[in-house]
Design a protein around this motif. Structure first.
Motif, PDB file in Angstrom:
ATOM      1  N   TYR A 207      -4.403  17.961  -4.925  1.00 31.39           N
ATOM      2  CA  TYR A 207      -4.457  17.198  -3.838  1.00 31.39           C
ATOM      3  C   TYR A 207      -3.466  16.276  -3.524  1.00 31.39           C
ATOM      4  CZ  TYR A 207      -9.264  19.200  -3.730  1.00 31.39           C
ATOM      5  OH  TYR A 207     -10.171  20.001  -3.927  1.00 31.39           O
ATOM      6  N   MET A 208      -2.409  16.241  -4.235  1.00 34.64           N
ATOM      7  CA  MET A 208      -1.291  15.290  -3.995  1.00 34.64           C
ATOM      8  C   MET A 208      -0.572  15.600  -2.781  1.00 34.64           C
ATOM      9  SD  MET A 208      -1.173  13.237  -6.594  1.00 34.64           S
ATOM     10  CE  MET A 208      -2.977  13.013  -6.553  1.00 34.64           C
ATOM     11  N   ASP A 209      -0.619  16.666  -2.157  1.00 37.58           N
ATOM     12  CA  ASP A 209       0.034  16.589  -0.813  1.00 37.58           C
ATOM     13  C   ASP A 209      -0.555  15.970   0.227  1.00 37.58           C
ATOM     14  OD1 ASP A 209       1.663  18.725  -1.904  1.00 37.58           O
ATOM     15  OD2 ASP A 209       0.357  20.343  -1.259  1.00 37.58           O
ATOM     16  N   TRP A 210      -1.838  15.804   0.081  1.00 37.67           N
ATOM     17  CA  TRP A 210      -2.749  14.898   0.940  1.00 37.67           C
ATOM     18  C   TRP A 210      -2.020  13.398   0.468  1.00 37.67           C
ATOM     19  CZ3 TRP A 210      -5.960  16.149   4.716  1.00 37.67           C
ATOM     20  CH2 TRP A 210      -6.469  17.405   5.034  1.00 37.67           C
ATOM     21  N   VAL A 211      -2.007  13.049  -0.655  1.00 34.19           N
ATOM     22  CA  VAL A 211      -1.477  11.793  -0.955  1.00 34.19           C
ATOM     23  C   VAL A 211      -0.187  11.385  -0.414  1.00 34.19           C
ATOM     24  CG1 VAL A 211      -1.444  10.059  -2.848  1.00 34.19           C
ATOM     25  CG2 VAL A 211      -3.219  11.419  -2.755  1.00 34.19           C
ATOM     26  N   LEU A 212       0.652  12.344  -0.618  1.00 38.25           N
ATOM     27  CA  LEU A 212       1.952  12.197   0.014  1.00 38.25           C
ATOM     28  C   LEU A 212       1.839  12.127   1.741  1.00 38.25           C
ATOM     29  CD1 LEU A 212       4.948  12.172  -0.921  1.00 38.25           C
ATOM     30  CD2 LEU A 212       5.001  14.773  -0.459  1.00 38.25           C
ATOM     31  N   GLY A 213       1.040  12.986   2.260  1.00 34.65           N
ATOM     32  CA  GLY A 213       1.025  12.603   3.879  1.00 34.65           C
ATOM     33  C   GLY A 213       0.637  11.306   3.982  1.00 34.65           C
ATOM     34  N   MET A 214      -0.378  10.700   3.144  1.00 34.96           N
ATOM     35  CA  MET A 214      -0.965   9.311   3.668  1.00 34.96           C
ATOM     36  C   MET A 214       0.131   8.554   3.106  1.00 34.96           C
ATOM     37  SD  MET A 214      -3.772   9.568   4.680  1.00 34.96           S
ATOM     38  CE  MET A 214      -4.332   7.994   5.085  1.00 34.96           C
ATOM     39  N   THR A 215       1.123   8.683   2.287  1.00 28.93           N
ATOM     40  CA  THR A 215       2.185   7.763   1.878  1.00 28.93           C
ATOM     41  C   THR A 215       3.157   7.729   3.120  1.00 28.93           C
ATOM     42  OG1 THR A 215       1.705   8.229  -0.225  1.00 28.93           O
ATOM     43  CG2 THR A 215       3.993   7.248   0.252  1.00 28.93           C
ATOM     44  N   ILE A 216       3.428   8.782   3.586  1.00 27.54           N
ATOM     45  CA  ILE A 216       4.416   9.084   4.908  1.00 27.54           C
ATOM     46  C   ILE A 216       3.661   8.284   6.197  1.00 27.54           C
ATOM     47  CG2 ILE A 216       5.256  10.509   6.483  1.00 27.54           C
ATOM     48  CD1 ILE A 216       5.831  12.545   4.132  1.00 27.54           C
ATOM     49  N   ALA A 217       2.513   8.678   6.354  1.00 31.22           N
ATOM     50  CA  ALA A 217       1.838   7.765   7.598  1.00 31.22           C
ATOM     51  C   ALA A 217       1.911   6.415   7.210  1.00 31.22           C
ATOM     52  CB  ALA A 217       0.504   8.366   7.558  1.00 31.22           C
ATOM     53  N   SER A 218       1.863   5.825   6.066  1.00 34.57           N
ATOM     54  CA  SER A 218       1.524   4.281   5.703  1.00 34.57           C
ATOM     55  C   SER A 218       2.929   3.803   5.962  1.00 34.57           C
ATOM     56  CB  SER A 218       1.111   4.142   4.374  1.00 34.57           C
ATOM     57  OG  SER A 218       0.961   2.964   3.755  1.00 34.57           O
TER      58      SER A 218
ATOM     59  N   ALA B  58       0.811  -1.156  -0.158  1.00 37.58           N
ATOM     60  CA  ALA B  58      -0.210  -0.002  -0.130  1.00 37.58           C
ATOM     61  C   ALA B  58       0.808   1.207  -0.028  1.00 37.58           C
ATOM     62  CB  ALA B  58      -0.922  -0.008   1.104  1.00 37.58           C
ATOM     63  N   THR B  59       1.720   1.208   0.734  1.00 38.96           N
ATOM     64  CA  THR B  59       2.888   2.401   0.765  1.00 38.96           C
ATOM     65  C   THR B  59       3.601   2.556  -0.406  1.00 38.96           C
ATOM     66  OG1 THR B  59       3.172   2.016   3.209  1.00 38.96           O
ATOM     67  CG2 THR B  59       4.862   3.304   1.942  1.00 38.96           C
ATOM     68  N   LEU B  60       4.001   1.378  -1.206  1.00 39.67           N
ATOM     69  CA  LEU B  60       4.572   1.812  -2.418  1.00 39.67           C
ATOM     70  C   LEU B  60       3.377   2.001  -3.575  1.00 39.67           C
ATOM     71  CD1 LEU B  60       6.763  -1.393  -2.568  1.00 39.67           C
ATOM     72  CD2 LEU B  60       7.537   0.879  -2.059  1.00 39.67           C
ATOM     73  N   GLN B  61       2.235   1.658  -3.533  1.00 40.55           N
ATOM     74  CA  GLN B  61       1.306   2.179  -4.587  1.00 40.55           C
ATOM     75  C   GLN B  61       0.902   3.398  -4.209  1.00 40.55           C
ATOM     76  OE1 GLN B  61      -1.916  -0.523  -4.001  1.00 40.55           O
ATOM     77  NE2 GLN B  61      -0.861  -2.216  -5.148  1.00 40.55           N
ATOM     78  N   LEU B  62       0.925   4.175  -3.028  1.00 39.36           N
ATOM     79  CA  LEU B  62       0.494   5.500  -2.627  1.00 39.36           C
ATOM     80  C   LEU B  62       1.768   6.353  -3.035  1.00 39.36           C
ATOM     81  CD1 LEU B  62      -1.215   5.261   0.767  1.00 39.36           C
ATOM     82  CD2 LEU B  62      -2.333   6.149  -1.431  1.00 39.36           C
ATOM     83  N   GLY B  63       3.022   5.847  -2.832  1.00 43.69           N
ATOM     84  CA  GLY B  63       4.142   6.784  -3.271  1.00 43.69           C
ATOM     85  C   GLY B  63       4.105   6.870  -4.946  1.00 43.69           C
ATOM     86  N   LEU B  64       3.772   5.660  -5.412  1.00 42.24           N
ATOM     87  CA  LEU B  64       3.882   5.938  -7.040  1.00 42.24           C
ATOM     88  C   LEU B  64       2.625   6.946  -7.476  1.00 42.24           C
ATOM     89  CD1 LEU B  64       4.710   4.766  -9.621  1.00 42.24           C
ATOM     90  CD2 LEU B  64       3.336   2.960  -9.584  1.00 42.24           C
ATOM     91  N   ILE B  65       1.411   6.604  -6.888  1.00 41.85           N
ATOM     92  CA  ILE B  65       0.442   7.584  -7.189  1.00 41.85           C
ATOM     93  C   ILE B  65       0.945   9.128  -7.021  1.00 41.85           C
ATOM     94  CG2 ILE B  65      -1.898   8.139  -6.733  1.00 41.85           C
ATOM     95  CD1 ILE B  65      -2.463   5.459  -6.242  1.00 41.85           C
ATOM     96  N   ALA B  66       1.470   9.292  -5.879  1.00 41.32           N
ATOM     97  CA  ALA B  66       1.827  10.616  -5.346  1.00 41.32           C
ATOM     98  C   ALA B  66       2.835  11.333  -6.597  1.00 41.32           C
ATOM     99  CB  ALA B  66       2.532  10.804  -4.217  1.00 41.32           C
ATOM    100  N   SER B  67       3.894  10.589  -6.863  1.00 40.05           N
ATOM    101  CA  SER B  67       5.116  10.853  -7.806  1.00 40.05           C
ATOM    102  C   SER B  67       4.391  11.005  -8.961  1.00 40.05           C
ATOM    103  CB  SER B  67       6.142  10.011  -7.906  1.00 40.05           C
ATOM    104  OG  SER B  67       5.613   8.707  -8.137  1.00 40.05           O
TER     105      SER B  67
END
Length: 55
Positions: A29-40, A11-20
């Motif tokens: 809203y990619m700042d929110w996705v990046l924040g969720m990536t860090i939390a994950s 899940a972390t890798l997928q969120l990171g790929l989506i954010a990048s």
């Protein structure tokens, strides 16, 4: 690694790929996705440390 750690890492890798990709393309809203990536990622580390301490 247990199944829980592998799922959290995936899940972390997928969120990171989506954010990048989203940041490169300019999606909103990619700042929110990046924040969720860090939390994950932090949760993944907690799960991994707990799993390693249990063994």
């Amino acid at each position: 690694m247990t199944k829980k750690v592998k799922i959290a890492l995936a899940a972390t890798l997928q969120l990171g790929l989506i954010a990048s990709i989203g940041d490169f393309v300019g999606w909103p809203y990619m700042d929110w996705v990046l924040g969720m990536t860090i939390a994950s990622f932090i949760l993944t580390l907690i799960f991994l440390i707990y799993d390693l301490a249990k063994e």
